[in-house]
Design an enzyme around this catalytic site. Structure first.
Site, short mmCIF file in Angstrom:
data_model
loop_
_atom_site.label_atom_id
_atom_site.label_comp_id
_atom_site.label_asym_id
_atom_site.label_seq_id
_atom_site.Cartn_x
_atom_site.Cartn_y
_atom_site.Cartn_z
N HIS A 38 1.23 -1.52 0.01
CA HIS A 38 -0.31 0.14 -0.38
C HIS A 38 1.06 1.24 0.47
O HIS A 38 0.21 1.80 -0.71
CB HIS A 38 -0.69 0.09 0.91
CG HIS A 38 -2.27 -0.78 0.78
ND1 HIS A 38 -2.87 -2.31 1.92
CD2 HIS A 38 -2.49 -1.55 -0.15
CE1 HIS A 38 -3.52 -2.20 1.59
NE2 HIS A 38 -3.58 -1.94 0.17
N HIS B 252 -8.40 -6.63 -7.92
CA HIS B 252 -8.95 -7.65 -6.76
C HIS B 252 -9.30 -7.01 -5.52
O HIS B 252 -8.45 -6.86 -4.52
CB HIS B 252 -8.03 -9.07 -6.20
CG HIS B 252 -7.54 -10.16 -7.39
ND1 HIS B 252 -6.99 -9.71 -8.89
CD2 HIS B 252 -8.34 -11.50 -7.17
CE1 HIS B 252 -7.15 -10.40 -9.52
NE2 HIS B 252 -7.18 -11.70 -8.87
N SER C 184 -7.15 -1.29 -0.35
CA SER C 184 -6.71 -0.52 -1.44
C SER C 184 -7.43 0.28 -2.04
O SER C 184 -7.56 1.67 -2.29
CB SER C 184 -5.81 -1.10 -2.59
OG SER C 184 -6.79 -2.35 -2.54
N GLU D 12 -14.66 -7.76 -8.11
CA GLU D 12 -14.39 -8.42 -6.41
C GLU D 12 -15.95 -9.55 -6.86
O GLU D 12 -16.30 -9.16 -6.76
CB GLU D 12 -14.64 -7.40 -5.86
CG GLU D 12 -14.78 -8.38 -3.96
CD GLU D 12 -13.47 -8.88 -3.76
OE1 GLU D 12 -12.29 -8.55 -3.79
OE2 GLU D 12 -13.86 -10.61 -3.62
N ASP E 263 -14.69 -11.12 -12.57
CA ASP E 263 -13.15 -12.28 -12.38
C ASP E 263 -11.96 -10.96 -12.49
O ASP E 263 -12.65 -10.43 -13.66
CB ASP E 263 -13.70 -13.12 -13.01
CG ASP E 263 -12.19 -13.44 -13.62
OD1 ASP E 263 -11.05 -13.14 -12.95
OD2 ASP E 263 -11.91 -14.78 -12.90
N GLY E 264 -11.64 -10.49 -11.87
CA GLY E 264 -10.68 -9.86 -12.07
C GLY E 264 -9.33 -9.57 -13.22
O GLY E 264 -9.68 -9.00 -13.55
N ASP F 117 -3.72 -7.82 -7.44
CA ASP F 117 -3.39 -8.13 -6.14
C ASP F 117 -4.51 -9.33 -5.39
O ASP F 117 -5.30 -9.77 -4.56
CB ASP F 117 -3.75 -7.26 -4.87
CG ASP F 117 -3.69 -7.21 -3.34
OD1 ASP F 117 -2.56 -8.36 -3.61
OD2 ASP F 117 -3.96 -6.40 -3.19
C1 LIG Z 1 -5.23 -10.15 -1.59
S1 LIG Z 1 -7.28 -9.40 -1.05
C2 LIG Z 1 -6.80 -8.21 -2.55
C3 LIG Z 1 -7.12 -6.52 -1.01
C4 LIG Z 1 -7.03 -5.71 -1.53
N1 LIG Z 1 -6.95 -5.42 -2.82
C5 LIG Z 1 -6.28 -4.25 -0.69
O1 LIG Z 1 -5.33 -3.99 -1.30
O2 LIG Z 1 -6.95 -3.82 0.30
C6 LIG Z 1 -7.91 -10.34 -2.72
C7 LIG Z 1 -9.35 -9.99 -3.31
O3 LIG Z 1 -9.75 -11.07 -4.33
C8 LIG Z 1 -11.13 -11.65 -4.38
N2 LIG Z 1 -11.11 -12.49 -5.88
C9 LIG Z 1 -10.82 -13.54 -5.47
N3 LIG Z 1 -10.50 -14.14 -6.88
C10 LIG Z 1 -10.33 -13.01 -7.59
C11 LIG Z 1 -11.28 -12.47 -8.46
N4 LIG Z 1 -10.67 -14.36 -10.11
N5 LIG Z 1 -11.45 -11.26 -9.45
C12 LIG Z 1 -11.69 -10.74 -8.63
N6 LIG Z 1 -11.36 -10.55 -6.95
C13 LIG Z 1 -11.30 -11.93 -6.49
C14 LIG Z 1 -11.10 -12.80 -2.69
O4 LIG Z 1 -12.82 -12.29 -1.98
C15 LIG Z 1 -10.45 -11.27 -1.51
O5 LIG Z 1 -11.13 -10.13 -1.98
#
Ligand SMILES: C[S@@+](CC[C@H](N)C(=O)[O-])C[C@H]1O[C@@H](n2cnc3c(N)ncnc32)[C@H](O)[C@@H]1O
Length: 296
Positions: free
Chosen positions: A18, A41, A102, A120, A145-146, A166
């Site tokens: 961050h 994500h 983030s 998300e 899906d990110g 992420d």
């Molecule tokens: C490490 S966390 C993200 C933290 C955030 N970026 C932050 O820094 O505050 C990963 C997130 O990705 C989500 N996730 C998992 N697979 C995903 C996908 N294919 N596409 C989007 N989100 C996904 C999870 O539910 C989780 O909330």
């Protein structure tokens, strides 16, 4: 999808990730022209450090809490300034009870004419995220899906901005998915800034991701090695089993100021956040084939 970032929010890995994100976004505000932040994500945006998950897994006490309590030398304070501002904004009563994810960090830095696109996949988390920014005209949050979203979202209309990837690293093929998304994004939009977060757990896979990405950029896309930076931090011996011991970011097209800021920050963070023998850090301001083969 079992991963919940609430168990990890504000830990050592978040501090580095961050801080780097906040520096890159702040750099983008130096020009008046609007930019877009794409968070593939996104998580839930802000984390309650008094909730059950954060109490059961108080990783934030070894991360953000230590940083907030420490005496910070001037160069460290300067490097942390944009991230510290976001942490303070999330905690107006000064006691640490919330940690900005983030999206929240970006929300504290973006100007009214900038935009942020959040993906998300977790249904309930996406609802929480959407609710959080429902009144913020700069933000669009989607359950999506990110990885797949990258081809649709880049290049953004503004042609300036940052993509952060992420993932939770709970799937076996997460490095492969991230590498594919990286290539898709960079082929479509080679001038955007990209932050790729990865754990230093399976060192073979993380090194292979870095090497693969850098070699592809250098040799197939004719990228200048100065445009690929890598910063890692580990809080104890990396070869230990169990809890995460190290993590870091690969930044493509970093601001030219990022390397100097991270050079001030990383040794200090490594001392402050150490959890035992073997803590360390590395910073490659330019990824060349030589620096890549060194390993950790
Ligand atoms: C490490 S966390 C993200 C933290 C955030 N970026 C932050 O820094 O505050 C990963 C997130 O990705 C989500 N996730 C998992 N697979 C995903 C996908 N294919 N596409 C989007 N989100 C996904 C999870 O539910 C989780 O909330």
């Amino acid at each position: 999808m079992n991963y919940r970032h609430a168990f990890h929010a504000g830990n050592f890995a978040d501090v580095l990730k961050h801080a780097a994100l906040a520096l890159c976004l702040t750099h983008l505000t130096r020009k008046d022209k609007p930019f877009r932040f794409i968070d593939t994500h996104a998580g839930i945006g802000r984390y309650d450090l008094t909730c059950d998950a954060a109490r059961r897994s108080p990783e934030w006490q070894g991360g953000v809490a230590r940083v907030m309590e420490a005496q910070r030398p001037a160069p460290v304070e300067a490097a942390l300034a944009p991230w510290l501002a976001a942490v303070r904004a999330a905690n107006p009563d000064s006691a640490l009870s919330a940690y900005p994810g983030s999206p929240d960090i970006a929300a504290s830095i973006l100007r009214p004419h900038d935009r942020m696109h959040l993906c998300e996949l977790h249904e309930a988390d996406c609802r929480t995220l959407d609710q959080r920014y429902v009144r913020d005209a700069r933000v669009k949050a989607e359950r999506r899906d990110g990885y797949r979203a990258v081809s649709a979202l880049v290049p953004p209309r503004e042609r300036r901005g940052l993509v952060m990837i992420d993932p939770p690293f709970e799937q076996r093929d997460e490095f492969v998915a991230m590498a594919r998304a990286a290539r898709t994004g960079l082929e479509r939009w080679p001038t955007g800034t990209y932050i790729f977060w990865r754990p230093l757990k399976d060192l073979w896979s993380s090194e292979r991701f870095d090497t693969g990405l850098a070699q592809w950029l250098l040799f197939e896309q004719a990228f200048d090695p100065d445009k690929i930076l890598r910063a890692d931090l580990w809080v104890r011996e990396l070869e230990t089993e169990g809890k995460l011991a190290g993590a870091g970011v690969v930044v493509v097209n970093p601001p030219h100021t990022l390397e100097g800021d991270l050079l001030a920050l990383l040794p200090w963070l490594s001392d402050l956040l150490a959890q035992g023998e073997g803590a360390g850090w590395r910073l490659d301001g330019a990824l060349t084939p030589e620096s890549l083969t060194d390993g950790i």
